[in-house]
Design a protein around this motif. Sequence first.
Motif, PDB file in Angstrom:
ATOM      1  N   THR A  19      19.917  74.153  31.563  1.00  0.00           N
ATOM      2  CA  THR A  19      19.577  72.938  30.804  1.00  0.00           C
ATOM      3  C   THR A  19      19.600  73.292  29.315  1.00  0.00           C
ATOM      4  O   THR A  19      18.786  74.088  28.847  1.00  0.00           O
TER       5      THR A  19
ATOM      6  N   THR B  17      14.406  63.756  31.646  1.00  0.00           N
ATOM      7  CA  THR B  17      15.757  64.198  32.001  1.00  0.00           C
ATOM      8  C   THR B  17      15.766  65.697  32.288  1.00  0.00           C
ATOM      9  O   THR B  17      16.239  66.145  33.346  1.00  0.00           O
TER      10      THR B  17
ATOM     11  N   PHE C 234      15.808  67.206  36.175  1.00  0.00           N
ATOM     12  CA  PHE C 234      16.939  68.060  36.574  1.00  0.00           C
ATOM     13  C   PHE C 234      16.417  69.403  37.096  1.00  0.00           C
ATOM     14  O   PHE C 234      16.899  69.920  38.111  1.00  0.00           O
TER      15      PHE C 234
ATOM     16  N   VAL D  99      23.513  71.043  32.185  1.00  0.00           N
ATOM     17  CA  VAL D  99      23.142  69.726  31.652  1.00  0.00           C
ATOM     18  C   VAL D  99      22.909  69.893  30.163  1.00  0.00           C
ATOM     19  O   VAL D  99      22.183  70.805  29.760  1.00  0.00           O
TER      20      VAL D  99
ATOM     21  N   GLY E 212      23.289  64.815  29.409  1.00  0.00           N
ATOM     22  CA  GLY E 212      21.884  64.405  29.568  1.00  0.00           C
ATOM     23  C   GLY E 212      21.448  63.466  28.453  1.00  0.00           C
ATOM     24  O   GLY E 212      20.246  63.286  28.232  1.00  0.00           O
TER      25      GLY E 212
ATOM     26  N   THR F 241      23.117  59.884  33.651  1.00  0.00           N
ATOM     27  CA  THR F 241      22.200  60.162  34.776  1.00  0.00           C
ATOM     28  C   THR F 241      20.964  59.266  34.742  1.00  0.00           C
ATOM     29  O   THR F 241      20.314  59.085  35.768  1.00  0.00           O
TER      30      THR F 241
ATOM     31  N   THR G  12      19.797  56.926  37.963  1.00  0.00           N
ATOM     32  CA  THR G  12      18.394  56.648  38.294  1.00  0.00           C
ATOM     33  C   THR G  12      18.157  55.142  38.381  1.00  0.00           C
ATOM     34  O   THR G  12      17.494  54.652  39.307  1.00  0.00           O
TER      35      THR G  12
ATOM     36  N   ARG H 121      19.282  62.942  40.636  1.00  0.00           N
ATOM     37  CA  ARG H 121      19.839  64.176  40.046  1.00  0.00           C
ATOM     38  C   ARG H 121      20.069  65.236  41.112  1.00  0.00           C
ATOM     39  O   ARG H 121      21.038  66.006  41.024  1.00  0.00           O
TER      40      ARG H 121
END
Length: 308
Positions: A46, A55, A59, A102, A125, A134, A138, A296
């Motif tokens: 990330t 986010t 993840f 991400v 992201g 993403t 959701t 995710r």
Amino acid sequence: MLQGRHIIDASDLSVEELSTIVNLALKMNADPEKFSNLCKGKILATLFYEPSTRTRLSFESAMLRMGGSVIGFSDAETSSVKKGENIADTIRVLSNYAHIVVMRHPREGAPLLASQYSRVPVINGGDGGHQHPTQTLTDILTIKYYKKDIRDIKIAICGDLLFGRTVHSLLKTLSRFPNIEFVLISPSELRIPYHLKNSIIEKHNVKIFETTSLEEHINDVNVLYMTRIQKERFFSEDEYIKLKGSYILTPEKLKHARKDLLLMHPLPRVNEISYEVDMDPRAKYFEQARLGVFARMALIALLLGRSH
Ligand code: CP
């Protein structure tokens, strides 16, 4: 086939692929234990150059719940970005350390640039005021979960439609589903970008009604998607202060909405939904954030070719 792909823009996923992700996410939500080893041996990185709670952590939670591992940074100032390393070099290196990445960045296009130098899938992201695909996964998972289908929906989207990347991705995505109608509520200074409005009308022939009034339309929609006026995207503090209180959803205003309204918000909220509204059974924004983990999980698993 989603394996190995980069997900940068909402339009990177076809309606069929979106349905595949949503259906897998629903199965993961129903029986998370069944998927607890799906990504064993895989590493998610990330790379967050901009603040995040949902986010990044959803993840990370998603990967950990599937038996994988997580590396990365939540503040680029603690990485070699501080020494002047560029995105291309950072991602070239990270491609050797992780199987999937991400990235969130304040600059529009940064994750796209990263994807051009990456040997592993890059997921956007959130890039500036551009896209947040993403969050849209959701959001459509939440609509499917509560409304059972993503069709025949009149959705009001209220707040900062100019800078709101969640809004831009949601519009691009939902406009491809059958019989979706949009009521876009914003101050005149924060209307959706002209090019985005035109392209979705031209490509998908969807109905869009633009207005400045929440009160006049709250009674007439199946879904209300509130958004924050985004301080960080304004060039002037005075302009932000002028607009920040434009829409505040209260229990009084909600009295006029349908009994089966689905009330959503990508969060974080500042002042646009009063805390009393949280008690209303139609308020599903915390549930929406919970479902984000499963959206995710499904996306990571499919991009890594680990969905079975
Ligand atoms: N909805 C969303 O993107 O939240 P964060 O900024 O906390 O990640």
